[in-house]
Design a protein around this motif. Structure first.
Motif, PDB file in Angstrom:
ATOM      1  N   UNK A 194       0.768  -1.266   0.085  1.00  0.00           N
ATOM      2  CA  UNK A 194       0.138   0.025   0.157  1.00  0.00           C
ATOM      3  C   UNK A 194       0.898   1.257  -0.177  1.00  0.00           C
ATOM      4  N   UNK A 195       2.302   1.237  -0.235  1.00  0.00           N
ATOM      5  CA  UNK A 195       3.033   2.465  -0.464  1.00  0.00           C
ATOM      6  C   UNK A 195       2.679   3.314  -1.516  1.00  0.00           C
ATOM      7  N   UNK A 196       2.226   2.603  -2.582  1.00  0.00           N
ATOM      8  CA  UNK A 196       1.861   3.435  -3.626  1.00  0.00           C
ATOM      9  C   UNK A 196       0.406   3.461  -3.883  1.00  0.00           C
ATOM     10  N   UNK A 197      -0.223   4.656  -4.185  1.00  0.00           N
ATOM     11  CA  UNK A 197      -1.766   4.665  -4.602  1.00  0.00           C
ATOM     12  C   UNK A 197      -1.776   6.069  -5.593  1.00  0.00           C
ATOM     13  N   UNK A 198      -1.838   5.739  -6.670  1.00  0.00           N
ATOM     14  CA  UNK A 198      -1.846   6.886  -7.669  1.00  0.00           C
ATOM     15  C   UNK A 198      -2.975   6.754  -8.470  1.00  0.00           C
ATOM     16  N   UNK A 199      -4.077   7.726  -7.975  1.00  0.00           N
ATOM     17  CA  UNK A 199      -5.384   7.643  -8.806  1.00  0.00           C
ATOM     18  C   UNK A 199      -5.224   8.185 -10.291  1.00  0.00           C
ATOM     19  N   UNK A 200      -6.298   7.887 -11.140  1.00  0.00           N
ATOM     20  CA  UNK A 200      -6.441   8.356 -12.504  1.00  0.00           C
ATOM     21  C   UNK A 200      -7.818   9.105 -12.539  1.00  0.00           C
ATOM     22  N   UNK A 201      -7.735  10.571 -13.025  1.00  0.00           N
ATOM     23  CA  UNK A 201      -8.781  11.136 -13.113  1.00  0.00           C
ATOM     24  C   UNK A 201      -9.835  10.705 -13.994  1.00  0.00           C
ATOM     25  N   UNK A 202     -11.063  10.672 -13.807  1.00  0.00           N
ATOM     26  CA  UNK A 202     -12.149  10.123 -15.005  1.00  0.00           C
ATOM     27  C   UNK A 202     -12.130   8.825 -15.017  1.00  0.00           C
ATOM     28  N   UNK A 203     -13.215   8.480 -15.551  1.00  0.00           N
ATOM     29  CA  UNK A 203     -13.466   7.125 -15.794  1.00  0.00           C
ATOM     30  C   UNK A 203     -14.089   6.784 -17.325  1.00  0.00           C
ATOM     31  N   UNK A 204     -13.651   5.716 -18.067  1.00  0.00           N
ATOM     32  CA  UNK A 204     -14.132   5.715 -19.357  1.00  0.00           C
ATOM     33  C   UNK A 204     -15.417   4.777 -19.428  1.00  0.00           C
ATOM     34  N   UNK A 205     -16.450   5.373 -19.990  1.00  0.00           N
ATOM     35  CA  UNK A 205     -17.705   4.702 -20.261  1.00  0.00           C
ATOM     36  C   UNK A 205     -17.553   3.455 -20.864  1.00  0.00           C
ATOM     37  N   UNK A 206     -17.897   2.247 -20.206  1.00  0.00           N
ATOM     38  CA  UNK A 206     -17.580   0.896 -20.724  1.00  0.00           C
ATOM     39  C   UNK A 206     -18.535  -0.209 -20.304  1.00  0.00           C
ATOM     40  N   UNK A 207     -18.464  -1.102 -20.911  1.00  0.00           N
ATOM     41  CA  UNK A 207     -19.127  -2.468 -20.603  1.00  0.00           C
ATOM     42  C   UNK A 207     -18.194  -3.476 -20.453  1.00  0.00           C
ATOM     43  N   UNK A 208     -18.284  -4.576 -19.634  1.00  0.00           N
ATOM     44  CA  UNK A 208     -17.564  -5.710 -19.698  1.00  0.00           C
ATOM     45  C   UNK A 208     -18.461  -7.003 -19.873  1.00  0.00           C
ATOM     46  N   UNK A 209     -17.861  -8.000 -20.762  1.00  0.00           N
ATOM     47  CA  UNK A 209     -18.524  -9.292 -20.712  1.00  0.00           C
ATOM     48  C   UNK A 209     -17.630 -10.282 -19.870  1.00  0.00           C
ATOM     49  N   UNK A 210     -17.835 -10.346 -18.891  1.00  0.00           N
ATOM     50  CA  UNK A 210     -17.148 -11.220 -17.967  1.00  0.00           C
ATOM     51  C   UNK A 210     -17.151 -12.685 -18.278  1.00  0.00           C
ATOM     52  N   UNK A 211     -15.952 -13.277 -18.413  1.00  0.00           N
ATOM     53  CA  UNK A 211     -16.160 -14.757 -18.867  1.00  0.00           C
ATOM     54  C   UNK A 211     -15.701 -15.623 -17.688  1.00  0.00           C
ATOM     55  N   UNK A 212     -16.425 -16.218 -16.996  1.00  0.00           N
ATOM     56  CA  UNK A 212     -16.112 -17.056 -15.883  1.00  0.00           C
ATOM     57  C   UNK A 212     -15.667 -18.373 -16.154  1.00  0.00           C
TER      58      UNK A 212
END
Length: 288
Positions: free
Chosen positions: A138-156
């Motif tokens: 947990x020594x590094x936590x670098x956030x990225x501003x923004x969140x691309x709008x996207x769907x994910x088809x999760x293959x289980x």
């Protein structure tokens, strides 16, 4: 009484040797673990890590350890376990926040991260933004501003793999060998978030997935790549320490049912029999 929930992850967008050590960016999706903490006797079938987190939280706030015996934990989650979906992180992060709230305290993200990694390697789903995270320290936590709008088809996949078992694999040499590719992928993740470019996020995830094949190869990987190419999907990602795969897409633009049909008619069905259409969402623990 206090209630909190934390999202699952469809594997990692990227994971590898970045900025001097192994780090990851989790892929939070709209599938949650919900934890309710109330006064009462412990349940006989509670998850061991949630009880361990209650004890860590009590110690953090310098409360008597005996209070643990007066806390009931109700964990409601159907996130698949041991498949690379951050089920444990979701459980313990929600437990930490709910336990703190139950006793009248509030945890900041940095403290929550430290508490979680004290129990096990932790996914960055506990942060609101997509975050490059040192999941071991947990020594590094670098956030990225923004969140691309996207769907994910999760293959289980039916295959399970405990995170602890993955971390016992000799990985350092292979991780360092792919460091340049992962640095490039990390730059793409940041740009994708700034510019809301899901296709760029898909490129980054694909780069990391290819590098991961040297460590934990996914069956039918080349057939999955061909599927992505055939349907013009944004890309794919993998669980670097698990078995799930995510196809990055837009349910309005891409024919999800056609993709599912082709998956079921091909040899990929034996590896990925279950499919879940999800959305990429903000991470972070939600309190109720």
């Amino acid at each position: 009484m206090a209630l909190a929930r934390c999202p699952a992850s469809c594997g990692e967008i990227i994971q590898g040797w970045i900025l001097g050590s192994e780090k990851l960016v989790s892929c939070p999706v709209d599938w949650f673990s919900e934890v309710e903490v109330t006064a009462g006797s412990p349940l006989p079938d509670e998850r061991p890590l949630t009880r361990a987190m209650v004890d860590r939280v009590l110690a953090h706030w310098q409360l008597p350890g005996e209070l643990s015996r007066e806390v009931r934990i109700d964990c409601r989650s159907d996130i698949p376990v041991a498949k690379g979906m951050a089920s444990s992180t979701a459980d313990i992060a929600a437990t930490a926040v709910a336990t703190s709230r139950h006793f009248g305290f509030s945890l900041d993200d940095a403290t929550l991260a430290q508490l979680c990694v004290s129990l096990e390697p932790t996914d960055s789903t506990l942060f609101r933004a997509l975050t490059l995270f040192d999941h071991n320290t947990a020594h590094t936590a670098l956030p990225c501003p923004g969140l691309p709008e996207m769907d994910i088809l999760l293959l289980e996949s039916p295959v399970t793999l405990r995170t602890a078992d993955y971390h016992r694999l000799p990985r350092r040499q292979a991780l360092i060998a792919s460091a340049q590719a992962l640095e490039c992928a990390w730059q793409k993740v940041q740009q994708a978030c700034r510019q809301n470019q899901p296709s760029l996020l898909g490129e980054a995830a694909l780069q990391s997935a290819v590098a991961s094949q040297a460590l934990l190869p996914k069956p039918g990987f080349h057939a999955l790549l061909a599927l992505v190419e055939r349907h013009g999907l944004y890309g794919l990602n993998v669980a670097h320490s698990g078995s799930v795969v995510g196809l990055f897409l837009d349910r309005q633009r891409h024919d999800v049912e056609k993709i599912r049909h082709q998956l079921n008619r091909s040899s990929l069905r034996q590896h990925w029999p279950a499919h879940h259409l999800l959305r990429l969402v903000e991470g972070g623990v939600r309190e109720s």
